[in-house]
Design a protein around this motif. Structure first.
Motif, PDB file in Angstrom:
ATOM      1  N   ILE A   1       0.834  -1.208   0.000  1.00  0.00           N
ATOM      2  CA  ILE A   1       0.000   0.000   0.000  1.00  0.00           C
ATOM      3  C   ILE A   1       0.865   1.253   0.000  1.00  0.00           C
ATOM      4  N   LEU A   2       1.990   1.220   0.730  1.00  0.00           N
ATOM      5  CA  LEU A   2       2.880   2.383   0.759  1.00  0.00           C
ATOM      6  C   LEU A   2       3.425   2.692  -0.636  1.00  0.00           C
ATOM      7  N   LEU A   3       3.934   1.682  -1.331  1.00  0.00           N
ATOM      8  CA  LEU A   3       4.491   1.906  -2.667  1.00  0.00           C
ATOM      9  C   LEU A   3       3.420   2.366  -3.648  1.00  0.00           C
ATOM     10  N   THR A   4       2.228   1.780  -3.544  1.00  0.00           N
ATOM     11  CA  THR A   4       1.140   2.230  -4.410  1.00  0.00           C
ATOM     12  C   THR A   4       0.802   3.683  -4.133  1.00  0.00           C
ATOM     13  N   GLY A   5       0.842   4.069  -2.858  1.00  0.00           N
ATOM     14  CA  GLY A   5       0.587   5.455  -2.501  1.00  0.00           C
ATOM     15  C   GLY A   5       1.639   6.399  -3.066  1.00  0.00           C
ATOM     16  N   LEU A   6       2.899   5.985  -3.003  1.00  0.00           N
ATOM     17  CA  LEU A   6       3.968   6.825  -3.551  1.00  0.00           C
ATOM     18  C   LEU A   6       3.833   6.964  -5.063  1.00  0.00           C
ATOM     19  N   PHE A   7       3.489   5.864  -5.737  1.00  0.00           N
ATOM     20  CA  PHE A   7       3.275   5.937  -7.186  1.00  0.00           C
ATOM     21  C   PHE A   7       2.072   6.830  -7.514  1.00  0.00           C
ATOM     22  N   THR A   8       1.055   6.789  -6.657  1.00  0.00           N
ATOM     23  CA  THR A   8      -0.119   7.638  -6.871  1.00  0.00           C
ATOM     24  C   THR A   8       0.256   9.111  -6.777  1.00  0.00           C
ATOM     25  N   LEU A   9       1.128   9.442  -5.842  1.00  0.00           N
ATOM     26  CA  LEU A   9       1.604  10.821  -5.724  1.00  0.00           C
ATOM     27  C   LEU A   9       2.340  11.276  -6.983  1.00  0.00           C
ATOM     28  N   LEU A  10       2.965  10.334  -7.675  1.00  0.00           N
ATOM     29  CA  LEU A  10       3.721  10.654  -8.888  1.00  0.00           C
ATOM     30  C   LEU A  10       2.863  10.673 -10.146  1.00  0.00           C
ATOM     31  N   THR A  11       1.573  10.352 -10.012  1.00  0.00           N
ATOM     32  CA  THR A  11       0.707  10.271 -11.192  1.00  0.00           C
ATOM     33  C   THR A  11       0.611  11.587 -11.954  1.00  0.00           C
ATOM     34  N   PRO A  12       0.333  12.737 -11.310  1.00  0.00           N
ATOM     35  CA  PRO A  12       0.267  13.990 -12.086  1.00  0.00           C
ATOM     36  C   PRO A  12       1.564  14.319 -12.820  1.00  0.00           C
ATOM     37  N   PRO A  13       2.742  14.230 -12.173  1.00  0.00           N
ATOM     38  CA  PRO A  13       3.971  14.492 -12.934  1.00  0.00           C
ATOM     39  C   PRO A  13       4.155  13.544 -14.115  1.00  0.00           C
ATOM     40  N   ALA A  14       3.805  12.256 -13.916  1.00  0.00           N
ATOM     41  CA  ALA A  14       3.939  11.294 -15.009  1.00  0.00           C
ATOM     42  C   ALA A  14       3.022  11.658 -16.173  1.00  0.00           C
ATOM     43  N   ALA A  15       1.801  12.110 -15.869  1.00  0.00           N
ATOM     44  CA  ALA A  15       0.865  12.487 -16.928  1.00  0.00           C
ATOM     45  C   ALA A  15       1.399  13.664 -17.727  1.00  0.00           C
ATOM     46  N   TYR A  16       1.998  14.629 -17.050  1.00  0.00           N
ATOM     47  CA  TYR A  16       2.550  15.788 -17.760  1.00  0.00           C
ATOM     48  C   TYR A  16       3.768  15.393 -18.607  1.00  0.00           C
ATOM     49  N   LEU A  17       4.510  14.354 -18.187  1.00  0.00           N
ATOM     50  CA  LEU A  17       5.641  13.889 -18.979  1.00  0.00           C
ATOM     51  C   LEU A  17       5.188  13.211 -20.265  1.00  0.00           C
ATOM     52  N   GLY A  18       4.015  12.563 -20.231  1.00  0.00           N
ATOM     53  CA  GLY A  18       3.513  11.897 -21.423  1.00  0.00           C
ATOM     54  C   GLY A  18       2.683  10.690 -21.081  1.00  0.00           C
ATOM     55  N   VAL A  19       1.821  10.281 -22.009  1.00  0.00           N
ATOM     56  CA  VAL A  19       0.917   9.168 -21.742  1.00  0.00           C
ATOM     57  C   VAL A  19       1.679   7.865 -21.509  1.00  0.00           C
ATOM     58  N   GLY A  20       2.819   7.688 -22.161  1.00  0.00           N
ATOM     59  CA  GLY A  20       3.619   6.479 -21.951  1.00  0.00           C
ATOM     60  C   GLY A  20       4.124   6.369 -20.532  1.00  0.00           C
ATOM     61  N   TRP A  21       4.561   7.499 -19.964  1.00  0.00           N
ATOM     62  CA  TRP A  21       5.007   7.500 -18.576  1.00  0.00           C
ATOM     63  C   TRP A  21       3.864   7.135 -17.635  1.00  0.00           C
ATOM     64  N   LEU A  22       2.675   7.661 -17.923  1.00  0.00           N
ATOM     65  CA  LEU A  22       1.526   7.365 -17.069  1.00  0.00           C
ATOM     66  C   LEU A  22       1.147   5.894 -17.150  1.00  0.00           C
ATOM     67  N   ILE A  23       1.178   5.336 -18.346  1.00  0.00           N
ATOM     68  CA  ILE A  23       0.859   3.910 -18.504  1.00  0.00           C
ATOM     69  C   ILE A  23       1.853   3.054 -17.726  1.00  0.00           C
ATOM     70  N   ALA A  24       3.154   3.376 -17.834  1.00  0.00           N
ATOM     71  CA  ALA A  24       4.174   2.619 -17.108  1.00  0.00           C
ATOM     72  C   ALA A  24       3.960   2.720 -15.598  1.00  0.00           C
ATOM     73  N   LEU A  25       3.581   3.908 -15.120  1.00  0.00           N
ATOM     74  CA  LEU A  25       3.349   4.091 -13.695  1.00  0.00           C
ATOM     75  C   LEU A  25       2.142   3.294 -13.226  1.00  0.00           C
ATOM     76  N   ARG A  26       1.097   3.237 -14.039  1.00  0.00           N
ATOM     77  CA  ARG A  26      -0.083   2.455 -13.666  1.00  0.00           C
ATOM     78  C   ARG A  26       0.236   0.962 -13.618  1.00  0.00           C
ATOM     79  N   VAL A  27       1.120   0.497 -14.502  1.00  0.00           N
ATOM     80  CA  VAL A  27       1.558  -0.895 -14.432  1.00  0.00           C
ATOM     81  C   VAL A  27       2.260  -1.160 -13.102  1.00  0.00           C
ATOM     82  N   LEU A  28       3.127  -0.238 -12.693  1.00  0.00           N
ATOM     83  CA  LEU A  28       3.823  -0.382 -11.413  1.00  0.00           C
ATOM     84  C   LEU A  28       2.842  -0.375 -10.247  1.00  0.00           C
ATOM     85  N   GLU A  29       1.824   0.450 -10.323  1.00  0.00           N
ATOM     86  CA  GLU A  29       0.804   0.456  -9.271  1.00  0.00           C
ATOM     87  C   GLU A  29       0.101  -0.893  -9.182  1.00  0.00           C
TER      88      GLU A  29
END
Length: 520
Positions: free
Chosen positions: A140-168
């Motif tokens: 849950i902690l790691l998922t929470g940290l990845f969730t905090l990174l979701t907005p920055p990942a989205a601004y970097l690009g859709v590929g970054w967001l997809i990769a982050l969601r896989v990690l979640e």
């Protein structure tokens, strides 16, 4: 109450069994001593943990509406049904932050489940050897940290967001096997239905609350609105982890603050041997009871995931309802599911503790109610046509009965294999993740010709009902409420043994006299 030093065990129904002149006397705990007990703290923390698990899983589906540019000229409605006034309100141009195609949006929504399938079984193997407390918290902690990174990942690009969601998905997948293993150490025999339903239903409540809250946050001007939901979820996950780390322990024997009475009660009615043991893979995969759970879970997930993905589409495209204007309505079915889960869990534990029915019969009764009744009401919803009240009410009632599954297949792995609960759940939940991809694809395939067609949506609800009925029949025919021979500690290689510890894999370190007393 007598001095705690004279206490041996707390019996079922909160009865205190203590030695007195060579005999056993019975005293009764008051209600407050039960609900603030150490094992209930484990349940409360599990409840809030699963609340965050599901909240962090579905927040993207709500926020995506505000994140992505929408072009009003592409909208259309079902001309056969009345059009809600809010649907007619449109603006020229577009709104949102990102210009992503529908295919990219679909990839963002589905990316989580690709990761979710990867770590289920490895997590089950890990917790069977090392316990579930640490893995549940870290997941849950790691998922929470990845969730905090979701907005920055989205601004970097859709590929970054997809990769982050896989990690979640990878980090969140470990939570269910881990908590199931933890319950095997903490939950006494006649409290399993309640603990399993209560803790896991936190996820249902997460569905209920997240949709309207994230929807409201998206309307705020601060930081464009939509990132606020991710920041709130991530921050809560970090706070929760700190509390989990200091409040929860792997098993009662390691807990420094648990009362002696409660510790002995738990040890008397659970498996007390937590040493690493060999996993009987062949016997698991040739077990009828295992396949009863597997088939029912896969089919029920098909219905659940299908409704989660298609209900907003149905309300919008068939009933012409603006779902974004009424978050409560979209979450109402899962609110009723959460309420019913508590009701069915308490009834189930009462029936078992009073020996009204065997565990096997009670689990199958819940399996019947959780599959047959939802199917009937989903079919009724398909025939509602433009009657929005009948359609929504039918879906709400369907999900109310769906809550019985929390006391059916959902905790049945604790019945048949308490020592391997994490492994069994890891296997079944891995396979049951497949409907996360299949159900939306089936909905799209059936309604592709005309998403506004009442007839095609009626066929969709028939598919949901049929799949659910198949899972219910399989569970009734194959399931068991008794510990399987391959799941008895110290007897992994003896398939012919029919003497499970206290019939529920209870402690092999209890006195034989007390074992007999507890059984009676």
């Amino acid at each position: 109450m007598e001095n705690s030093d004279d206490v041996d065990f707390i019996g079922f129904d909160n009865q205190l069994i203590s030695p007195k002149q060579g005999k056993y006397s019975v005293q009764v705990y008051s209600k407050w001593q039960t609900i603030i007990s150490t094992r209930f703290i484990v349940a409360y923390m599990g409840f809030f943990g699963f609340f965050l698990v599901y909240s962090m899983r579905i927040n993207i589906s709500v926020a995506l509406v505000d994140m992505v540019m929408k072009h009003s000229e592409n909208a259309s409605v079902n001309e056969n049904c009345p059009v809600d006034e809010a649907v007619n309100k449109s603006e020229n141009g577009s709104y949102g932050t990102f210009d992503w195609s529908s295919g990219q949006q679909s990839s963002v929504l589905g990316a989580f489940y690709y990761g979710y399938m990867i770590t289920q079984i490895p997590a089950g193997l890990f917790v069977s050897k090392y316990g579930g407390k640490e893995l549940f918290g870290i997941g849950i902690l790691l998922t929470g940290l990845f969730t905090l990174l979701t907005p920055p990942a989205a601004y970097l690009g859709v590929g970054w967001l997809i990769a982050l969601r896989v990690l979640e998905g990878i980090t969140e997948a470990v939570t269910f096997p881990a908590y199931n293993q933890l319950m095997g150490q903490w939950v006494p025999k006649y409290e399993r239905s309640f603990f399993s339903a209560f803790a896991c239903s936190g996820g249902t409540l997460g569905n209920v609350i997240t949709s309207p809250v994230v929807g409201y946050l998206c309307t705020l001007s601060l930081w464009d609105g939509w990132p606020l939901g991710f920041y709130a979820n991530g921050a809560l996950a970090v706070i929760w982890f700190i509390a989990w780390h200091f409040l929860i322990y792997e098993n009662p024997s390691r807990h420094p603050r648990i009362e002696k009475e409660e510790r002995l009660h738990i040890q008397a009615n659970t498996t007390c041997d937590s040493k690493p043991i060999a996993i009987p893979w062949l016997r698991i995969f040739t077990s009828r009871a295992f396949y009863g759970i597997l088939l029912c879970q896969v089919c029920c997930n098909f219905t659940n995931y299908g409704l989660m993905s298609c209900l907003p589409l149905y309300l919008s495209n068939v009933l012409n309802f603006d779902i974004s204007s009424n978050g409560f309505l979209s979450s109402l079915p899962w609110l009723c599911c959460w309420i019913s889960a508590q009701i069915f869990a308490n009834i189930t534990d009462w029936l078992r503790s009073k020996n009204v029915f065997s565990t096997t019969v009670v689990r199958k009764m819940n399996g019947f109610l959780g599959t047959a009744m939802p199917g009937l009401f989903l079919v009724l919803a398909g025939y509602a046509k433009c009657n929005a009240g009948l359609a929504v009410s039918s879906i709400v009632v369907a999900m109310f009965f769906f809550g019985a599954n929390f006391s059916g297949y959902n905790c049945n792995n604790l019945d048949i294999a308490p020592a391997f609960a994490g492994v069994v759940f890891g296997i079944t939940n891995t396979v049951a993740t497949i409907p996360g991809f299949v159900a939306p694809a089936v909905v799209n395939w059936v309604t592709e010709e005309n998403i506004h067609s009442e007839e095609l949506w009626r066929q969709t609800f028939f598919v949901f009902a049929t799949v659910g009925w198949f899972g219910g029949i399989a569970f009734i025919l194959l399931a068991s409420g008794e510990v399987q021979p391959w799941a008895i500690l110290g007897n992994e290689n003896n398939e012919s043994s029919k003497q499970p510890l206290l019939q529920e894999a209870q402690s092999d370190c209890d006195s034989s006299d007390l074992d007999q007393l507890i059984q009676t």
